[in-house]
Design an enzyme around this catalytic site. Structure first.
Site, PDB file in Angstrom:
ATOM      1  N   TRP A  75     -16.399  14.107 -10.702  1.00  0.00           N
ATOM      2  CA  TRP A  75     -15.595  13.367  -9.720  1.00  0.00           C
ATOM      3  C   TRP A  75     -14.609  14.317  -9.038  1.00  0.00           C
ATOM      4  O   TRP A  75     -15.083  15.299  -8.429  1.00  0.00           O
ATOM      5  CB  TRP A  75     -15.014  12.070 -10.317  1.00  0.00           C
ATOM      6  CG  TRP A  75     -14.023  12.120 -11.430  1.00  0.00           C
ATOM      7  CD1 TRP A  75     -12.687  11.816 -11.353  1.00  0.00           C
ATOM      8  CD2 TRP A  75     -14.280  12.427 -12.815  1.00  0.00           C
ATOM      9  NE1 TRP A  75     -12.107  11.930 -12.596  1.00  0.00           N
ATOM     10  CE2 TRP A  75     -13.048  12.295 -13.504  1.00  0.00           C
ATOM     11  CE3 TRP A  75     -15.396  12.810 -13.549  1.00  0.00           C
ATOM     12  CZ2 TRP A  75     -12.914  12.535 -14.868  1.00  0.00           C
ATOM     13  CZ3 TRP A  75     -15.260  13.048 -14.910  1.00  0.00           C
ATOM     14  CH2 TRP A  75     -14.043  12.913 -15.538  1.00  0.00           C
ATOM     15  N   ASP A  76     -13.292  14.124  -9.100  1.00  0.00           N
ATOM     16  CA  ASP A  76     -12.352  14.910  -8.281  1.00  0.00           C
ATOM     17  C   ASP A  76     -12.732  16.394  -8.241  1.00  0.00           C
ATOM     18  O   ASP A  76     -12.888  17.034  -9.290  1.00  0.00           O
ATOM     19  CB  ASP A  76     -10.939  14.833  -8.857  1.00  0.00           C
ATOM     20  CG  ASP A  76     -10.336  13.457  -8.850  1.00  0.00           C
ATOM     21  OD1 ASP A  76     -11.066  12.480  -8.669  1.00  0.00           O
ATOM     22  OD2 ASP A  76      -9.107  13.368  -9.051  1.00  0.00           O
ATOM     23  N   SER A 164      -6.573  16.303 -12.322  1.00  0.00           N
ATOM     24  CA  SER A 164      -6.751  17.109 -11.115  1.00  0.00           C
ATOM     25  C   SER A 164      -5.623  18.077 -10.807  1.00  0.00           C
ATOM     26  O   SER A 164      -4.500  17.944 -11.290  1.00  0.00           O
ATOM     27  CB  SER A 164      -6.927  16.190  -9.915  1.00  0.00           C
ATOM     28  OG  SER A 164      -8.176  15.593 -10.014  1.00  0.00           O
ATOM     29  N   ARG A 245       1.074  13.537 -11.343  1.00  0.00           N
ATOM     30  CA  ARG A 245      -0.085  14.420 -11.478  1.00  0.00           C
ATOM     31  C   ARG A 245      -0.520  15.043 -10.143  1.00  0.00           C
ATOM     32  O   ARG A 245       0.086  14.832  -9.123  1.00  0.00           O
ATOM     33  CB  ARG A 245      -1.256  13.625 -12.062  1.00  0.00           C
ATOM     34  CG  ARG A 245      -1.643  12.369 -11.288  1.00  0.00           C
ATOM     35  CD  ARG A 245      -2.854  11.685 -11.954  1.00  0.00           C
ATOM     36  NE  ARG A 245      -3.240  10.481 -11.257  1.00  0.00           N
ATOM     37  CZ  ARG A 245      -2.850   9.259 -11.589  1.00  0.00           C
ATOM     38  NH1 ARG A 245      -2.027   9.065 -12.607  1.00  0.00           N
ATOM     39  NH2 ARG A 245      -3.261   8.203 -10.903  1.00  0.00           N
ATOM     40  N   ASP A 246      -1.597  15.809 -10.197  1.00  0.00           N
ATOM     41  CA  ASP A 246      -2.353  16.296  -9.039  1.00  0.00           C
ATOM     42  C   ASP A 246      -1.591  17.318  -8.177  1.00  0.00           C
ATOM     43  O   ASP A 246      -1.399  17.114  -6.970  1.00  0.00           O
ATOM     44  CB  ASP A 246      -2.824  15.116  -8.157  1.00  0.00           C
ATOM     45  CG  ASP A 246      -3.702  14.114  -8.906  1.00  0.00           C
ATOM     46  OD1 ASP A 246      -4.111  14.419 -10.042  1.00  0.00           O
ATOM     47  OD2 ASP A 246      -3.967  13.037  -8.354  1.00  0.00           O
ATOM     48  N   GLU A 338      -2.521   9.487  -4.547  1.00  0.00           N
ATOM     49  CA  GLU A 338      -3.118  10.492  -5.416  1.00  0.00           C
ATOM     50  C   GLU A 338      -3.550  11.725  -4.639  1.00  0.00           C
ATOM     51  O   GLU A 338      -3.818  11.675  -3.450  1.00  0.00           O
ATOM     52  CB  GLU A 338      -4.343   9.902  -6.119  1.00  0.00           C
ATOM     53  CG  GLU A 338      -4.041   8.580  -6.817  1.00  0.00           C
ATOM     54  CD  GLU A 338      -5.155   8.150  -7.741  1.00  0.00           C
ATOM     55  OE1 GLU A 338      -5.049   8.456  -8.941  1.00  0.00           O
ATOM     56  OE2 GLU A 338      -6.123   7.532  -7.281  1.00  0.00           O
TER      57      GLU A 338
HETATM   58  C1  FRU Z   1      -8.275  10.434  -8.669  1.00  0.00           C
HETATM   59  C2  FRU Z   1      -7.634  10.554 -10.037  1.00  0.00           C
HETATM   60  C3  FRU Z   1      -6.558  11.617 -10.033  1.00  0.00           C
HETATM   61  C4  FRU Z   1      -6.513  12.031 -11.468  1.00  0.00           C
HETATM   62  C5  FRU Z   1      -7.960  11.895 -11.910  1.00  0.00           C
HETATM   63  C6  FRU Z   1      -8.135  11.412 -13.306  1.00  0.00           C
HETATM   64  O1  FRU Z   1      -9.614  10.059  -8.720  1.00  0.00           O
HETATM   65  O2  FRU Z   1      -7.114   9.310 -10.440  1.00  0.00           O
HETATM   66  O3  FRU Z   1      -5.313  11.157  -9.561  1.00  0.00           O
HETATM   67  O4  FRU Z   1      -6.014  13.332 -11.604  1.00  0.00           O
HETATM   68  O5  FRU Z   1      -8.569  10.988 -11.015  1.00  0.00           O
HETATM   69  O6  FRU Z   1      -9.477  11.232 -13.630  1.00  0.00           O
END
Ligand code: FRU
Ligand code: FRU
Length: 492
Positions: A75-76, A164, A245-246, A338
């Protein structure tokens, strides 16, 4: 501009720049976010898209290729960048980082088990000459098991996961990997015995790349950079479901010598005592389609108080950071802003951030997608893109019907509602994202791989889908091209 009948005018925003250190936070107001529903077609029928096509990603088909050859859920994803967000190949290989998880897990269980993995592919090949799946080779995980858990004082965590971030490369092949280091403390039924702990962290390693492939070494230490402070950024004591986060780092030509970071936060209020203000609502004087502060505060909307944080590095090594006030708040609008990033073009500063349909506050509705804001500095009175709404690129969605979930879409929803999430805007307006679910309630498949790249034409306060790009707007699957080359014998 005239408001759509029954809807308020968006808030007036000047785009005026403030100093990065000023105590000014721009607001994505309820009046702004109400423009999302205002542009939705109330007559769109079952399984049709109700949103304008110019802001909607074209529909993605169910027969997408899997970029990892079924090795991992993906994913991310983020590219290897410099301080200006240019994307690099190293000695002829393009390199990306992704959150990955074991395919034996259900896709919705991924968050507690996420690891940062990486992929590589030969640089410089046009998308239509690559293998259909994007041509990536999965390189494995960045960290050995156990490395990222060491920063937590309380070692009794039950799940320790990597979320992320972003990756900066320097000329000698050093990589600074900024990421979110997370510990969960749960009982055997999966209930939290204490709140999860989410910290912004850095690990520094090296890339080794040649014709045969790519290896990463040295990611065996983690330096904690930031914990939510409870002053500008909500912490676990204020809300056990806080978001923090992120990290994404960058430099600003207006402030040479400084390095900044944007990240996802929440406004620092106690969950049960949070209040939104007239400024958060943002209705103009004399607005007849507005709401009162009391109505909004009694509606439950106060549980959604996302913000985009700003921090500044205190040293050249980027190992010491200080918080600055948030650059954007979305109080009583959405709980999740996010993966924020700053994108610079034509002297303007674009703030992009992703939001889910399900995290909007009571009385606000909008699609899964990436939202954008433009201003004259990294801290400015940001103007939400596209009719004042903020929507930059959404998945095809019908706001006349409920959403359902990625594992049980609502019967009437467009099959593309959950086709894309976690968008990242790349040089030239290219946007990559991952596939969550494609299809209708009775016939859907889960994703866990990157979708087709699309292109936004970004100009002034608008961003529209370029339907001349790729196949009617859809480019190559998992196409994340480098726009810069790094060739260095130290990185072999
Ligand atoms: C976005 C998210 C990010 C996080 C990650 C966790 O898809 O929610 O904010 O870092 O996925 O899986
Ligand atoms: C102050 C400043 C302001 C300008 C802004 C741009 O540090 O240079 O003069 O408006 O920052 O980011």
């Amino acid at each position: 501009t005239d408001a759509a009948p029954g809807f308020p005018q968006p808030t007036e925003h000047t785009q005026k720049a403030y100093s990065p250190t000023d105590n000014f936070t721009s607001r994505w107001t309820r009046a702004d976010a109400k423009q999302l529903k205002a542009m939705s077609d109330p007559d769109a029928g079952s399984r049709e898209n109700s949103m304008p096509t110019e802001y909607t990603m074209p529909t993605v088909s169910q027969d997408f290729p899997d970029m990892s050859n079924e090795k991992v859920w993906v994913w991310d994803t983020w590219p290897l960048i410099d301080e200006n967000a240019n994307q690099y190949s190293v000695n002829g290989q393009e390199i990306i980082f992704s959150l990955v998880a074991d395919r034996k897990l259900g896709f919705d269980e991924r968050h507690q088990y996420a690891r940062i993995g990486y992929f590589y592919r030969p640089a410089g090949i046009p998308a239509d000459e690559r293998p259909e799946d994007g041509g990536w080779t999965y390189g494995g995980q960045v960290f050995d098991e156990g490395v990222t858990g060491k920063i937590f004082e309380d070692q009794s965590f039950t799940h320790q996961t990597q979320w992320s971030g972003s990756a900066r490369v320097s000329k000698n092949g050093e990589i600074k990997l900024f990421f979110t280091d997370v510990a969960f403390y749960r009982d055997k039924d999966g209930q939290d015995v204490k709140p999860y702990d989410s910290r912004i962290a850095l690990s520094v390693g090296h890339v080794h790349s040649n014709k045969k492939g790519v290896k990463l070494t040295g990611f065996n230490k983690v330096k904690e950079l930031l914990q939510a402070d409870g002053k500008n950024y909500q912490n676990a004591a204020q809300n056990s479901y806080y978001n923090f986060r992120d990290p994404f780092t960058f430099v600003d030509p207006a402030h040479p010598g400084e390095t900044y970071m944007v990240f996802e936060g929440n406004s620092a209020m106690d969950r049960d005592e949070a209040k939104c203000t007239a400024e958060d609502l943002g209705y103009r004087e004399g607005e007849t389609n507005g709401e009162t502060v009391e109505q909004v505060n009694n509606s439950g909307a106060t549980y959604q108080i996302g913000n985009v944080g700003l921090a500044r590095a205190k040293n050249k090594a980027l190992t010491e950071w200080e918080f600055l006030p948030p650059i954007l708040s979305a109080n009583c609008v959405t709980d999740q802003t996010e993966r924020p990033q700053i994108y610079m073009q034509d002297g303007k500063y674009y703030l992009f951030t992703i939001s889910h349909r399900s995290t909007f506050a009571t009385g606000i509705d909008g699609p899964e997608g990436v939202y954008g804001f433009v201003g004259n500095g990294i801290r400015s009175d940001y103007q939400p893109l596209n009719r004042g709404s903020g929507l930059a690129l959404g998945s095809p969605t019908n706001l006349n019907f409920a959403a359902g979930t990625p594992f049980a879409p609502d019967y009437n929803q467009h099959p593309g509602q959950f086709q894309a999430y976690s968008h990242y805007v790349m040089p030239g307006g290219l946007v990559q994202s991952f596939i969550d679910t494609i299809g209708t309630k009775d016939n859907f498949v889960r994703g866990g791989t990157l979708g087709p790249t699309v292109k936004l034409n970004i100009k002034g306060d608008s961003a529209t889908v370029d339907y001349n790009y790729g196949d009617n707007g859809l480019g190559g699957w998992a196409d994340i091209p480098a726009n810069r080359e790094l060739k260095n014998s130290k990185a072999v």
